[in-house]
Design a protein around this motif. Structure first.
Motif, PDB file in Angstrom:
ATOM      1  N   THR A   1       0.856  -1.175   0.053  1.00 23.82           N
ATOM      2  CA  THR A   1       0.044  -0.019  -0.058  1.00 23.82           C
ATOM      3  C   THR A   1       0.958   1.043   0.026  1.00 23.82           C
ATOM      4  O   THR A   1       0.285   2.420   0.337  1.00 23.82           O
ATOM      5  CB  THR A   1      -0.823   0.089   1.200  1.00 23.82           C
ATOM      6  OG1 THR A   1      -0.283  -0.176   2.489  1.00 23.82           O
ATOM      7  CG2 THR A   1      -1.738  -1.098   1.056  1.00 23.82           C
ATOM      8  N   LYS A   2       2.219   1.056  -0.106  1.00 22.92           N
ATOM      9  CA  LYS A   2       2.911   2.154  -0.353  1.00 22.92           C
ATOM     10  C   LYS A   2       2.806   3.346  -1.310  1.00 22.92           C
ATOM     11  O   LYS A   2       2.905   2.710  -2.632  1.00 22.92           O
ATOM     12  CB  LYS A   2       4.696   1.787  -0.025  1.00 22.92           C
ATOM     13  CG  LYS A   2       5.533   2.663  -0.070  1.00 22.92           C
ATOM     14  CD  LYS A   2       7.127   2.192   0.172  1.00 22.92           C
ATOM     15  CE  LYS A   2       7.351   1.048  -1.001  1.00 22.92           C
ATOM     16  NZ  LYS A   2       7.544   1.818  -2.293  1.00 22.92           N
ATOM     17  N   ALA A   3       2.700   4.287  -1.027  1.00 20.50           N
ATOM     18  CA  ALA A   3       2.459   5.279  -2.364  1.00 20.50           C
ATOM     19  C   ALA A   3       3.803   5.534  -3.160  1.00 20.50           C
ATOM     20  O   ALA A   3       4.929   5.262  -2.504  1.00 20.50           O
ATOM     21  CB  ALA A   3       2.228   6.693  -1.834  1.00 20.50           C
ATOM     22  N   ALA A   4       3.769   6.219  -4.188  1.00 21.27           N
ATOM     23  CA  ALA A   4       4.829   6.123  -5.149  1.00 21.27           C
ATOM     24  C   ALA A   4       5.863   7.067  -4.538  1.00 21.27           C
ATOM     25  O   ALA A   4       7.011   7.087  -4.913  1.00 21.27           O
ATOM     26  CB  ALA A   4       4.341   6.620  -6.418  1.00 21.27           C
ATOM     27  N   ASN A   5       5.478   7.995  -3.832  1.00 17.17           N
ATOM     28  CA  ASN A   5       6.327   9.053  -3.229  1.00 17.17           C
ATOM     29  C   ASN A   5       7.117   8.656  -1.922  1.00 17.17           C
ATOM     30  O   ASN A   5       7.669   9.341  -1.072  1.00 17.17           O
ATOM     31  CB  ASN A   5       5.737  10.562  -3.185  1.00 17.17           C
ATOM     32  CG  ASN A   5       4.370  10.355  -2.376  1.00 17.17           C
ATOM     33  OD1 ASN A   5       3.684   9.640  -2.551  1.00 17.17           O
ATOM     34  ND2 ASN A   5       4.130  11.460  -1.965  1.00 17.17           N
TER      35      ASN A   5
ATOM     36  N   TYR B   1       7.500  17.529  -4.462  1.00 19.15           N
ATOM     37  CA  TYR B   1       8.853  17.784  -4.229  1.00 19.15           C
ATOM     38  C   TYR B   1       9.514  17.979  -5.512  1.00 19.15           C
ATOM     39  O   TYR B   1      10.237  18.874  -5.577  1.00 19.15           O
ATOM     40  CB  TYR B   1       9.336  16.624  -3.508  1.00 19.15           C
ATOM     41  CG  TYR B   1      10.731  16.877  -2.982  1.00 19.15           C
ATOM     42  CD1 TYR B   1      11.210  17.417  -1.947  1.00 19.15           C
ATOM     43  CD2 TYR B   1      12.011  16.220  -3.613  1.00 19.15           C
ATOM     44  CE1 TYR B   1      12.309  17.738  -1.293  1.00 19.15           C
ATOM     45  CE2 TYR B   1      13.156  16.348  -3.397  1.00 19.15           C
ATOM     46  CZ  TYR B   1      13.483  17.234  -2.145  1.00 19.15           C
ATOM     47  OH  TYR B   1      14.765  17.132  -1.675  1.00 19.15           O
ATOM     48  N   ASN B   2       9.341  17.092  -6.572  1.00 13.69           N
ATOM     49  CA  ASN B   2      10.333  17.315  -7.776  1.00 13.69           C
ATOM     50  C   ASN B   2       9.903  18.429  -8.588  1.00 13.69           C
ATOM     51  O   ASN B   2      10.712  18.647  -9.575  1.00 13.69           O
ATOM     52  CB  ASN B   2      10.161  15.972  -8.525  1.00 13.69           C
ATOM     53  CG  ASN B   2      10.964  14.694  -7.884  1.00 13.69           C
ATOM     54  OD1 ASN B   2      11.912  14.824  -7.053  1.00 13.69           O
ATOM     55  ND2 ASN B   2      10.308  13.788  -8.007  1.00 13.69           N
ATOM     56  N   SER B   3       8.629  19.013  -8.413  1.00 13.81           N
ATOM     57  CA  SER B   3       8.309  20.062  -9.408  1.00 13.81           C
ATOM     58  C   SER B   3       8.459  21.343  -8.785  1.00 13.81           C
ATOM     59  O   SER B   3       7.977  22.313  -9.407  1.00 13.81           O
ATOM     60  CB  SER B   3       6.788  19.660  -9.743  1.00 13.81           C
ATOM     61  OG  SER B   3       5.915  19.841  -8.603  1.00 13.81           O
ATOM     62  N   SER B   4       9.125  21.417  -7.593  1.00 12.49           N
ATOM     63  CA  SER B   4       9.153  22.786  -6.808  1.00 12.49           C
ATOM     64  C   SER B   4      10.715  22.581  -6.330  1.00 12.49           C
ATOM     65  O   SER B   4      11.654  21.845  -6.523  1.00 12.49           O
ATOM     66  CB  SER B   4       8.325  22.834  -5.699  1.00 12.49           C
ATOM     67  OG  SER B   4       8.730  21.919  -4.672  1.00 12.49           O
ATOM     68  N   LYS B   5      10.998  24.018  -5.860  1.00 12.48           N
ATOM     69  CA  LYS B   5      12.312  24.315  -5.277  1.00 12.48           C
ATOM     70  C   LYS B   5      12.276  24.556  -3.713  1.00 12.48           C
ATOM     71  O   LYS B   5      13.216  25.066  -3.179  1.00 12.48           O
ATOM     72  CB  LYS B   5      12.945  25.304  -6.071  1.00 12.48           C
ATOM     73  CG  LYS B   5      13.452  25.116  -7.382  1.00 12.48           C
ATOM     74  CD  LYS B   5      14.028  26.109  -8.234  1.00 12.48           C
ATOM     75  CE  LYS B   5      14.563  25.723  -9.479  1.00 12.48           C
ATOM     76  NZ  LYS B   5      15.177  26.770 -10.284  1.00 12.48           N
ATOM     77  N   GLU B   6      10.951  24.471  -3.110  1.00 11.68           N
ATOM     78  CA  GLU B   6      10.707  24.873  -1.712  1.00 11.68           C
ATOM     79  C   GLU B   6      11.234  24.231  -0.691  1.00 11.68           C
ATOM     80  O   GLU B   6      11.599  22.860  -1.288  1.00 11.68           O
ATOM     81  CB  GLU B   6       9.194  24.820  -1.761  1.00 11.68           C
ATOM     82  CG  GLU B   6       8.286  23.966  -1.692  1.00 11.68           C
ATOM     83  CD  GLU B   6       6.775  24.247  -1.171  1.00 11.68           C
ATOM     84  OE1 GLU B   6       6.683  24.175  -0.094  1.00 11.68           O
ATOM     85  OE2 GLU B   6       6.060  24.082  -2.212  1.00 11.68           O
ATOM     86  N   LYS B   7      11.412  24.377   0.289  1.00 15.55           N
ATOM     87  CA  LYS B   7      11.736  23.662   1.505  1.00 15.55           C
ATOM     88  C   LYS B   7      10.688  23.265   2.268  1.00 15.55           C
ATOM     89  O   LYS B   7       9.680  24.045   2.398  1.00 15.55           O
ATOM     90  CB  LYS B   7      13.012  24.515   2.284  1.00 15.55           C
ATOM     91  CG  LYS B   7      14.368  24.704   1.357  1.00 15.55           C
ATOM     92  CD  LYS B   7      15.533  25.572   2.323  1.00 15.55           C
ATOM     93  CE  LYS B   7      16.593  25.558   1.681  1.00 15.55           C
ATOM     94  NZ  LYS B   7      17.636  26.275   2.430  1.00 15.55           N
ATOM     95  N   TYR B   8      10.927  21.994   3.236  1.00 12.80           N
ATOM     96  CA  TYR B   8       9.681  21.607   3.684  1.00 12.80           C
ATOM     97  C   TYR B   8       9.983  21.245   5.356  1.00 12.80           C
ATOM     98  O   TYR B   8      11.239  20.942   5.704  1.00 12.80           O
ATOM     99  CB  TYR B   8       9.371  20.212   3.288  1.00 12.80           C
ATOM    100  CG  TYR B   8       8.997  20.328   1.593  1.00 12.80           C
ATOM    101  CD1 TYR B   8       7.800  20.542   1.313  1.00 12.80           C
ATOM    102  CD2 TYR B   8       9.902  20.284   0.763  1.00 12.80           C
ATOM    103  CE1 TYR B   8       7.291  20.616   0.079  1.00 12.80           C
ATOM    104  CE2 TYR B   8       9.771  20.125  -0.712  1.00 12.80           C
ATOM    105  CZ  TYR B   8       8.511  20.473  -0.752  1.00 12.80           C
ATOM    106  OH  TYR B   8       7.896  20.609  -2.308  1.00 12.80           O
TER     107      TYR B   8
END
Length: 299
Positions: free
Chosen positions: A40-44, A72-79
């Motif tokens: 059930t693990k999501a792709a991310n 995550y891969n479509s942005s440059k933001e920090k989390y």
């Protein structure tokens, strides 16, 4: 008489062989059940190639599970980052003991609804060594007591590695530590011991009963002015879980812990189960990261 003895011996050998066969069959059934579980693990969600053997703790290579936000891969933001224990139970039904927390599904849905994203770092427990990993003090009956080594690993080795390799917000204000049962105890300990690292603590169904030394520890470290703490317990968990949690909350308030930064929830139907913690996870992070107020501000 000899004939009776021979018959008894034959029956005994037959019984033993059946018992062995039954044991082997049980193992085979268990293996088959696990192999038939659907992931059930999501792709991310991924498991890092790098494993960590924690010096001074044990010789177990600890796997690290990593949840990255959908964007995550479509942005440059920090989390913001959430560190969690018992990673086997967080994301995937295949590896879970008795059901998973569905952390990935919960956070993916949160992102769809609000745009809020997190990185989650899950550390696998050491199996039979779990007690010693998640307990800062020894228990006469259950042993343990190597929790400080584990927490120091999180602070001095794992977090620097994650911060170096992923786009994280570095401050304690943006970093949480969350766990349940003994995982709740080590989260409580780690967050209060290192408030400059973990500014948010989720202590779910915390095993405060494990050692009386937790009281002294709280008295020495509980006067935190910026830390946010969520204490969760179920009314059906048994033993002293509810009074222990309520007493700890009262102690912290008496010590000067800001009441607005502490939430204590006693769920009337809560049991000591993964399903209980799964159902409460979103509410826990909503309080810790002040998501309701942030959402109103953004709107």
């Amino acid at each position: 008489m000899k004939r009776i003895s021979l018959l008894f011996l034959a029956f005994l050998l037959f019984f033993i062989s059946c018992k062995v066969k039954t044991t082997e069959e049980v193992k085979e059934i268990k293996s088959k059940v696990n192999s038939e579980k659907t992931s059930t693990k999501a792709a991310n969600v991924t498991i890092l190639e790098k494993t960590f053997v924690i010096d001074g703790l044990n010789d177990i290579p600890h796997k690290i599970w990593l949840y990255l936000p959908p964007n995550y891969n479509s942005s440059k933001e920090k989390y913001d980052v959430i560190y969690m224990h018992d990673a086997q139970n967080l994301f995937d039904n295949v590896t879970s003991f008795v059901g998973e927390w569905e952390i990935d599904e919960t956070l993916n849905n949160l992102y769809k609804k609000t745009g809020k994203s997190f990185i989650v770092v899950g550390v696998e427990n050491g199996g039979e060594k779990r007690i010693e990993e998640y307990t800062p003090w020894e228990n006469v009956k259950y042993g343990g007591g190597k929790g400080k080594i584990y927490v120091d690993f999180l602070v001095n080795e794992l977090k620097p590695y994650i911060d170096e390799n992923y786009r994280t917000k570095l401050t304690s204000e943006n970093t949480a530590i969350i766990g349940s049962s003994l995982g709740g105890l080590i989260s409580f300990y780690g967050g209060l011991k290192y408030p400059e690292v973990f500014g948010k603590i989720g202590a779910l169904s915390t095993s405060f009963w494990f050692s009386d030394k937790v009281i002294t520890f709280a008295e020495e470290n509980g006067n935190q002015q910026k830390t946010r703490l969520y204490l969760l317990v179920g009314d059906k968990e048994g033993n002293s879980m509810v009074p222990d949690t309520e007493n700890m909350a009262e102690l912290l308030i008496d010590l000067g812990f800001p009441s607005q930064n502490l939430k204590t929830k006693v769920h009337p139907d809560g049991k000591h189960t993964e399903s209980f913690w799964k159902a409460e996870f979103l509410e826990v992070i909503t309080f810790l990261f002040n998501l309701e107020n942030n959402e109103r501000t953004n709107n």
